[in-house]
Design a protein around this motif. Structure first.
Motif, PDB file in Angstrom:
ATOM      1  N   CYS A  52       1.005  -1.302   0.077  1.00  0.00           N
ATOM      2  CA  CYS A  52       0.020   0.077   0.107  1.00  0.00           C
ATOM      3  C   CYS A  52       0.926   1.237  -0.042  1.00  0.00           C
ATOM      4  O   CYS A  52       1.852   1.147   0.750  1.00  0.00           O
ATOM      5  CB  CYS A  52      -0.848   0.100   1.258  1.00  0.00           C
ATOM      6  SG  CYS A  52      -2.091  -1.289   1.390  1.00  0.00           S
ATOM      7  N   LYS A  55      -1.328   7.906  -2.645  1.00  0.00           N
ATOM      8  CA  LYS A  55      -1.793   8.150  -3.867  1.00  0.00           C
ATOM      9  C   LYS A  55      -0.985   9.027  -4.765  1.00  0.00           C
ATOM     10  O   LYS A  55      -1.142   9.060  -6.104  1.00  0.00           O
ATOM     11  CB  LYS A  55      -3.414   8.820  -3.868  1.00  0.00           C
ATOM     12  CG  LYS A  55      -4.222   7.791  -3.286  1.00  0.00           C
ATOM     13  CD  LYS A  55      -5.746   8.448  -3.411  1.00  0.00           C
ATOM     14  CE  LYS A  55      -5.955   9.457  -2.502  1.00  0.00           C
ATOM     15  NZ  LYS A  55      -7.357   9.985  -2.524  1.00  0.00           N
ATOM     16  N   VAL A  94      -8.138   3.016  -3.457  1.00  0.00           N
ATOM     17  CA  VAL A  94      -9.029   2.970  -2.585  1.00  0.00           C
ATOM     18  C   VAL A  94      -9.143   4.238  -1.675  1.00  0.00           C
ATOM     19  O   VAL A  94      -8.257   4.983  -1.356  1.00  0.00           O
ATOM     20  CB  VAL A  94      -8.956   1.825  -1.428  1.00  0.00           C
ATOM     21  CG1 VAL A  94      -8.797   0.402  -2.525  1.00  0.00           C
ATOM     22  CG2 VAL A  94      -7.681   1.735  -0.837  1.00  0.00           C
ATOM     23  N   ASP A  95     -10.526   4.446  -1.460  1.00  0.00           N
ATOM     24  CA  ASP A  95     -10.856   5.706  -0.315  1.00  0.00           C
ATOM     25  C   ASP A  95     -10.490   4.895   1.130  1.00  0.00           C
ATOM     26  O   ASP A  95     -10.652   3.826   1.281  1.00  0.00           O
ATOM     27  CB  ASP A  95     -12.197   5.763  -0.326  1.00  0.00           C
ATOM     28  CG  ASP A  95     -12.558   6.373  -1.557  1.00  0.00           C
ATOM     29  OD1 ASP A  95     -11.616   7.117  -2.008  1.00  0.00           O
ATOM     30  OD2 ASP A  95     -13.991   6.613  -2.401  1.00  0.00           O
ATOM     31  N   GLY A  96     -10.081   5.942   2.044  1.00  0.00           N
ATOM     32  CA  GLY A  96      -9.722   5.206   3.282  1.00  0.00           C
ATOM     33  C   GLY A  96      -8.541   4.457   3.483  1.00  0.00           C
ATOM     34  O   GLY A  96      -7.331   4.482   2.412  1.00  0.00           O
ATOM     35  N   TYR A 126      -3.791  10.407   5.478  1.00  0.00           N
ATOM     36  CA  TYR A 126      -4.486   9.605   4.244  1.00  0.00           C
ATOM     37  C   TYR A 126      -5.807   9.739   3.943  1.00  0.00           C
ATOM     38  O   TYR A 126      -6.612   9.297   4.864  1.00  0.00           O
ATOM     39  CB  TYR A 126      -3.955   8.273   3.950  1.00  0.00           C
ATOM     40  CG  TYR A 126      -2.521   8.206   4.114  1.00  0.00           C
ATOM     41  CD1 TYR A 126      -1.818   8.031   2.986  1.00  0.00           C
ATOM     42  CD2 TYR A 126      -1.964   7.671   5.236  1.00  0.00           C
ATOM     43  CE1 TYR A 126      -0.560   7.877   3.011  1.00  0.00           C
ATOM     44  CE2 TYR A 126      -0.433   7.314   5.210  1.00  0.00           C
ATOM     45  CZ  TYR A 126       0.261   7.509   4.276  1.00  0.00           C
ATOM     46  OH  TYR A 126       1.629   7.121   4.201  1.00  0.00           O
ATOM     47  N   ASP A 127      -6.343  10.232   2.719  1.00  0.00           N
ATOM     48  CA  ASP A 127      -7.984  10.230   2.400  1.00  0.00           C
ATOM     49  C   ASP A 127      -7.925   8.824   1.751  1.00  0.00           C
ATOM     50  O   ASP A 127      -9.143   8.559   1.483  1.00  0.00           O
ATOM     51  CB  ASP A 127      -8.236  11.392   1.739  1.00  0.00           C
ATOM     52  CG  ASP A 127      -7.677  11.728   0.369  1.00  0.00           C
ATOM     53  OD1 ASP A 127      -6.629  10.800   0.081  1.00  0.00           O
ATOM     54  OD2 ASP A 127      -8.042  12.567  -0.387  1.00  0.00           O
ATOM     55  N   GLY A 128      -7.191   8.693   1.245  1.00  0.00           N
ATOM     56  CA  GLY A 128      -6.918   6.995   0.365  1.00  0.00           C
ATOM     57  C   GLY A 128      -5.700   6.547   0.256  1.00  0.00           C
ATOM     58  O   GLY A 128      -4.689   7.437   0.462  1.00  0.00           O
TER      59      GLY A 128
END
Length: 164
Positions: A52, A55, A94-96, A126-128
């Motif tokens: 992960c 973004k 992804v969101d979150g 992080y917002d995503g």
């Protein structure tokens, strides 16, 4: 390499131990054509290796342009145990915060209080994220007892021919 051969390598007990570790080194080709190798946390879901990242990570345009990657997961003792994996990266925005991100960072030594603070900080930052899902297309386990790097295997074969 056939899928059943990859599965056999990844299902070996030593491979399973390595796939339970925290960090791998991800190698990929940058947009400028030069190689990159970076340490990054990961998790193994039984089929894919999942990383992960933010973004806005610089590696994402490179992986979109060329999804071919290589991973090294190894130990720090002598002789090392090394799992080499080649594969293709798929990017999933992804969101979150992905559950894998929380899992892969769960083995670091933190008190319960530190863990709560770390998660709060991550969720505020992080917002995503982007899940980098790697499908193995090749795998080799090197333990220096039953398997060796291919060049060393060749030298051992040549020595046996000279001596034998």
């Amino acid at each position: 390499m056939q899928q059943n051969e990859i599965t056999e390598v990844l299902n070996r007990p030593l491979s399973r131990e390595l796939l339970a570790r925290d960090v791998t080194r991800l190698a990929y080709v940058a947009k400028d054509g030069t190689p990159r190798s970076i340490p990054i946390a990961f998790t193994w879901n039984g089929t894919h290796i999942v990383l992960c990242t933010a973004k806005n990570s610089p590696k994402l345009p490179s992986l979109r342009a060329n999804p071919a990657v290589a991973l090294t997961i190894d130990t720090e003792v002598h002789p090392p145990t090394i799992l080499l994996v080649r594969g293709r990266a798929e990017l999933d925005v992804v969101d979150g915060i992905p559950e894998e991100y929380l899992q892969m960072n769960g083995s670091y030594e933190m008190t319960p209080e530190q863990r709560v603070e770390w998660e709060r900080e991550v969720r505020s930052l992080y917002d995503g994220m982007v899940r980098i899902i790697i499908t193995p297309t090749w795998a080799k386990l090197i333990d220096f007892e039953t398997t060796l790097p291919s060049a060393v295997e060749e030298l051992a074969r040549q020595r046996a021919e000279r001596v034998g």
